[in-house]
Scaffold this motif. Structure first.
Motif, PDB file in Angstrom:
ATOM      1  N   VAL A   1     -35.696 -35.033  11.796  1.00 34.27           N
ATOM      2  CA  VAL A   1     -34.271 -35.786  11.660  1.00 34.27           C
ATOM      3  C   VAL A   1     -34.263 -36.672  13.255  1.00 34.27           C
ATOM      4  O   VAL A   1     -33.760 -37.900  13.299  1.00 34.27           O
ATOM      5  N   GLY A   2     -34.937 -36.206  14.264  1.00 39.93           N
ATOM      6  CA  GLY A   2     -34.848 -36.881  15.534  1.00 39.93           C
ATOM      7  C   GLY A   2     -35.854 -38.137  15.778  1.00 39.93           C
ATOM      8  O   GLY A   2     -35.139 -39.460  15.885  1.00 39.93           O
ATOM      9  N   LEU A   3     -36.948 -38.263  14.839  1.00 40.84           N
ATOM     10  CA  LEU A   3     -37.325 -39.618  14.815  1.00 40.84           C
ATOM     11  C   LEU A   3     -36.840 -40.428  13.848  1.00 40.84           C
ATOM     12  O   LEU A   3     -36.816 -41.577  14.074  1.00 40.84           O
ATOM     13  N   MET A   4     -36.251 -39.864  12.746  1.00 42.26           N
ATOM     14  CA  MET A   4     -35.489 -40.518  11.774  1.00 42.26           C
ATOM     15  C   MET A   4     -34.370 -41.370  12.608  1.00 42.26           C
ATOM     16  O   MET A   4     -34.038 -42.567  12.255  1.00 42.26           O
ATOM     17  N   ARG A   5     -33.560 -40.472  13.607  1.00 38.99           N
ATOM     18  CA  ARG A   5     -32.502 -41.214  14.019  1.00 38.99           C
ATOM     19  C   ARG A   5     -32.948 -42.452  14.939  1.00 38.99           C
ATOM     20  O   ARG A   5     -32.297 -43.483  15.264  1.00 38.99           O
ATOM     21  N   LEU A   6     -34.372 -42.138  15.714  1.00 33.07           N
ATOM     22  CA  LEU A   6     -34.693 -43.232  16.389  1.00 33.07           C
ATOM     23  C   LEU A   6     -35.220 -44.616  15.814  1.00 33.07           C
ATOM     24  O   LEU A   6     -34.997 -45.645  16.198  1.00 33.07           O
ATOM     25  N   ALA A   7     -35.793 -44.202  14.593  1.00 35.27           N
ATOM     26  CA  ALA A   7     -36.167 -45.401  13.563  1.00 35.27           C
ATOM     27  C   ALA A   7     -34.784 -46.177  13.093  1.00 35.27           C
ATOM     28  O   ALA A   7     -34.853 -47.400  13.015  1.00 35.27           O
ATOM     29  N   SER A   8     -33.655 -45.435  12.917  1.00 33.06           N
ATOM     30  CA  SER A   8     -32.556 -45.930  12.239  1.00 33.06           C
ATOM     31  C   SER A   8     -31.938 -46.667  13.499  1.00 33.06           C
ATOM     32  O   SER A   8     -31.254 -47.934  13.384  1.00 33.06           O
ATOM     33  N   TRP A   9     -31.922 -46.328  14.720  1.00 32.19           N
ATOM     34  CA  TRP A   9     -31.370 -46.860  15.996  1.00 32.19           C
ATOM     35  C   TRP A   9     -32.136 -48.408  16.139  1.00 32.19           C
ATOM     36  O   TRP A   9     -31.692 -49.443  16.257  1.00 32.19           O
ATOM     37  N   ARG A  10     -33.629 -48.180  15.991  1.00 34.75           N
ATOM     38  CA  ARG A  10     -34.536 -49.337  16.002  1.00 34.75           C
ATOM     39  C   ARG A  10     -34.279 -50.560  15.153  1.00 34.75           C
ATOM     40  O   ARG A  10     -34.146 -51.892  15.702  1.00 34.75           O
ATOM     41  N   ALA A  11     -33.931 -50.116  14.126  1.00 31.29           N
ATOM     42  CA  ALA A  11     -33.710 -51.122  12.921  1.00 31.29           C
ATOM     43  C   ALA A  11     -32.238 -51.608  13.030  1.00 31.29           C
ATOM     44  O   ALA A  11     -32.029 -52.809  12.869  1.00 31.29           O
ATOM     45  N   ALA A  12     -31.463 -51.089  13.582  1.00 28.64           N
ATOM     46  CA  ALA A  12     -30.088 -51.540  14.047  1.00 28.64           C
ATOM     47  C   ALA A  12     -29.878 -52.688  15.327  1.00 28.64           C
ATOM     48  O   ALA A  12     -29.181 -53.389  14.848  1.00 28.64           O
ATOM     49  N   ARG A  13     -30.790 -52.060  16.092  1.00 24.81           N
ATOM     50  CA  ARG A  13     -31.033 -52.870  17.400  1.00 24.81           C
ATOM     51  C   ARG A  13     -31.449 -54.323  16.980  1.00 24.81           C
ATOM     52  O   ARG A  13     -31.226 -55.176  17.293  1.00 24.81           O
ATOM     53  N   SER A  14     -32.794 -53.878  16.138  1.00 26.67           N
ATOM     54  CA  SER A  14     -33.706 -55.233  16.125  1.00 26.67           C
ATOM     55  C   SER A  14     -33.252 -56.321  14.890  1.00 26.67           C
ATOM     56  O   SER A  14     -33.483 -57.139  15.010  1.00 26.67           O
ATOM     57  N   GLY A  15     -32.763 -55.613  13.719  1.00 28.52           N
ATOM     58  CA  GLY A  15     -32.717 -56.243  12.444  1.00 28.52           C
ATOM     59  C   GLY A  15     -33.966 -56.605  12.122  1.00 28.52           C
ATOM     60  O   GLY A  15     -34.879 -55.854  12.360  1.00 28.52           O
ATOM     61  N   LEU A  16     -34.166 -57.917  11.991  1.00 25.72           N
ATOM     62  CA  LEU A  16     -35.518 -58.642  11.810  1.00 25.72           C
ATOM     63  C   LEU A  16     -36.047 -59.544  12.845  1.00 25.72           C
ATOM     64  O   LEU A  16     -37.084 -60.103  12.569  1.00 25.72           O
ATOM     65  N   ASP A  17     -35.393 -59.167  14.020  1.00 28.57           N
ATOM     66  CA  ASP A  17     -35.755 -60.220  15.243  1.00 28.57           C
ATOM     67  C   ASP A  17     -36.285 -59.447  16.361  1.00 28.57           C
ATOM     68  O   ASP A  17     -36.393 -59.938  17.402  1.00 28.57           O
ATOM     69  N   GLY A  18     -37.014 -58.239  16.038  1.00 33.14           N
ATOM     70  CA  GLY A  18     -37.577 -57.406  16.904  1.00 33.14           C
ATOM     71  C   GLY A  18     -38.325 -56.416  16.114  1.00 33.14           C
ATOM     72  O   GLY A  18     -38.806 -56.286  14.888  1.00 33.14           O
ATOM     73  N   PRO A  19     -38.834 -55.438  16.902  1.00 30.90           N
ATOM     74  CA  PRO A  19     -39.905 -54.616  16.297  1.00 30.90           C
ATOM     75  C   PRO A  19     -39.011 -53.540  15.489  1.00 30.90           C
ATOM     76  O   PRO A  19     -37.765 -53.371  15.726  1.00 30.90           O
ATOM     77  N   LEU A  20     -39.785 -53.099  14.437  1.00 33.13           N
ATOM     78  CA  LEU A  20     -39.310 -51.698  13.750  1.00 33.13           C
ATOM     79  C   LEU A  20     -40.214 -50.718  13.863  1.00 33.13           C
ATOM     80  O   LEU A  20     -41.344 -50.985  14.393  1.00 33.13           O
ATOM     81  N   ILE A  21     -39.755 -49.453  13.437  1.00 33.21           N
ATOM     82  CA  ILE A  21     -40.752 -48.353  13.360  1.00 33.21           C
ATOM     83  C   ILE A  21     -41.452 -48.207  11.962  1.00 33.21           C
ATOM     84  O   ILE A  21     -40.750 -48.235  10.856  1.00 33.21           O
ATOM     85  N   ASP A  22     -42.689 -48.496  11.933  1.00 37.64           N
ATOM     86  CA  ASP A  22     -43.587 -48.655  10.788  1.00 37.64           C
ATOM     87  C   ASP A  22     -43.357 -46.988  10.084  1.00 37.64           C
ATOM     88  O   ASP A  22     -43.609 -45.969  10.866  1.00 37.64           O
ATOM     89  N   PRO A  23     -42.753 -46.843   8.842  1.00 35.80           N
ATOM     90  CA  PRO A  23     -42.537 -45.774   8.254  1.00 35.80           C
ATOM     91  C   PRO A  23     -44.044 -44.836   8.012  1.00 35.80           C
ATOM     92  O   PRO A  23     -44.094 -43.480   8.036  1.00 35.80           O
TER      93      PRO A  23
END
Length: 376
Positions: free
Chosen positions: A274-296
């Motif tokens: 869940v800790g990694l999932m929360r980081l991936a969720s935060w990254r998606a919220a921060r970047s949208g499609l205009d920055g990096p995402l966490i590759d699942p």
């Protein structure tokens, strides 16, 4: 159950606004009354009230064709706009209000309890999401799906990101709605459940704490619906363009089918904490499609376009079987080129100046008819 047989329904929450100033308007009761009067005798109305008086929600009927879903979304957005116009308001598919607002709680004992229980979290919670329901055969299949779609849910947040502004300021997030939504104690990513019994046991244990009023307040990023035989994917902002909502539903159905096949084949779910999932969720919220995402696949940073392509490749077989692959590819390419709602809002602000102009343009876009399959 084949991919073609899985039905899909979408719930969208829309913001009620003054078209000239862009300010949210507490007119949901009037809009719902107008919608009720206009509903044919004996037919259920698609509109419902939500937590705040400044928003209204509609739900499509379940369909198996994405063309039909596009028609449903376009129809109910248009109806919402028509009923709102009748009481002097506009509707905008905005996940947060760009303009400052002090939202008001909808009437009713349940909402009153929520306000008293959660204080400022409930008071400030004027957010609009998009929930996608995809049919499943059983709770066991549904939980197997939940366990296997977890890593991909942040990508849906990035695709739909449509809330860059909060209380009149740019947040530097694509989806600030998701950050506000995650203030609820039951919201966010979940662990791997393993079985339907374990899923239901956790929900029962959560309710037994007394923190939540009922099962409707179990705000997982994806959950078993309490009312329908569906998996309900809840991680997305309401999409500015109706075509993006159709693309989101197309990909969501394919994710569910792909996960169900993996379960039937005996493939275990990814064991991502869940800790990694929360980081991936935060990254998606921060970047949208205009920055990096966490590759699942690797849980490492990657360009948004590469992660979007990985998503389509992951669900390719399911998309092919339903005849949606080409439209999904076109829709994703168009989304990456044009940008999600967050990028569009910022572009409008830069070009036209002023947040009222942003809301005005978003009202216009909300009323546009979607492409039947979510493409260009």
């Amino acid at each position: 159950m084949t991919a073609a047989a899985r039905s899909v329904g979408v719930e969208e929450e829309l913001l009620l606004v003054a078209r000239t100033t862009g300010e949210p308007l507490a007119l949901s009761a009037a809009v719902l009354a107008a919608a009720s009067r206009a509903a044919p005798a004996g037919l259920d109305e698609a509109f419902e009230k939500e937590l705040k008086n400044e928003q209204v929600e509609f739900a499509t009927r379940p369909v198996t064709s994405m063309g039909e879903l596009a028609e449903e979304i376009g129809r109910w957005r248009a109806e919402a706009a028509r009923h709102a116009a009748g009481v002097g308001a506009g509707v905008a598919a905005l996940a947060t209000s760009p303009l400052p607002v002090q939202p008001s709680m909808s009437p009713g004992e349940r909402y009153r309890w929520v306000g008293e229980q959660f204080g400022l979290t409930a008071q400030e919670q004027l957010t609009c999401g998009c929930h996608v329901h995809v049919s499943v055969e059983s709770d066991e299949e549904g939980v197997a799906v939940l366990d296997r779609i977890r890593p991909w849910l942040p990508v849906l947040t990035a695709m739909s990101a449509n809330s860059p502004f909060w209380q009149g300021a740019d947040t530097d997030y694509g989806s600030y709605r998701s950050r506000v939504w995650n203030r609820w104690p039951s919201a966010g990513p979940t662990e791997v459940f393993g079985t339907a019994d374990r899923y239901h046991r956790q929900v029962d244990d959560m309710l037994a704490t007394g923190v939540l009023r009922d099962v409707g307040m179990v705000y997982f990023d994806a959950r078993l619906s309490a009312n329908y035989p569906t998996v309900e994917i809840r991680t997305a902002d309401v999409c500015l363009h109706a075509s993006t909502a159709v693309l989101l539903a197309t990909v969501s159905r394919a994710l569910v089918e792909t996960a169900a096949r993996a379960w039937r084949a005996g493939d275990p779910p990814p064991r991502i904490g869940v800790g990694l999932m929360r980081l991936a969720s935060w990254r998606a919220a921060r970047s949208g499609l205009d920055g990096p995402l966490i590759d699942p696949r690797s849980m490492a940073p990657a360009p948004a376009a590469a992660v979007a392509e990985a998503l389509l490749e992951h669900v390719r077989d399911a998309l092919e079987e339903t005849g949606d692959l080409e439209d999904a590819r076109k829709g994703m390419a168009h989304l990456l080129e044009r940008g999600n709602g967050a990028r569009v809002q910022r572009d409008v602000l830069r070009e036209r100046g002023g947040l009222p102009a942003v809301v005005e343009e978003c009202c216009r876009i909300t009323a546009e008819a979607p492409h039947p399959h979510g493409g260009v």
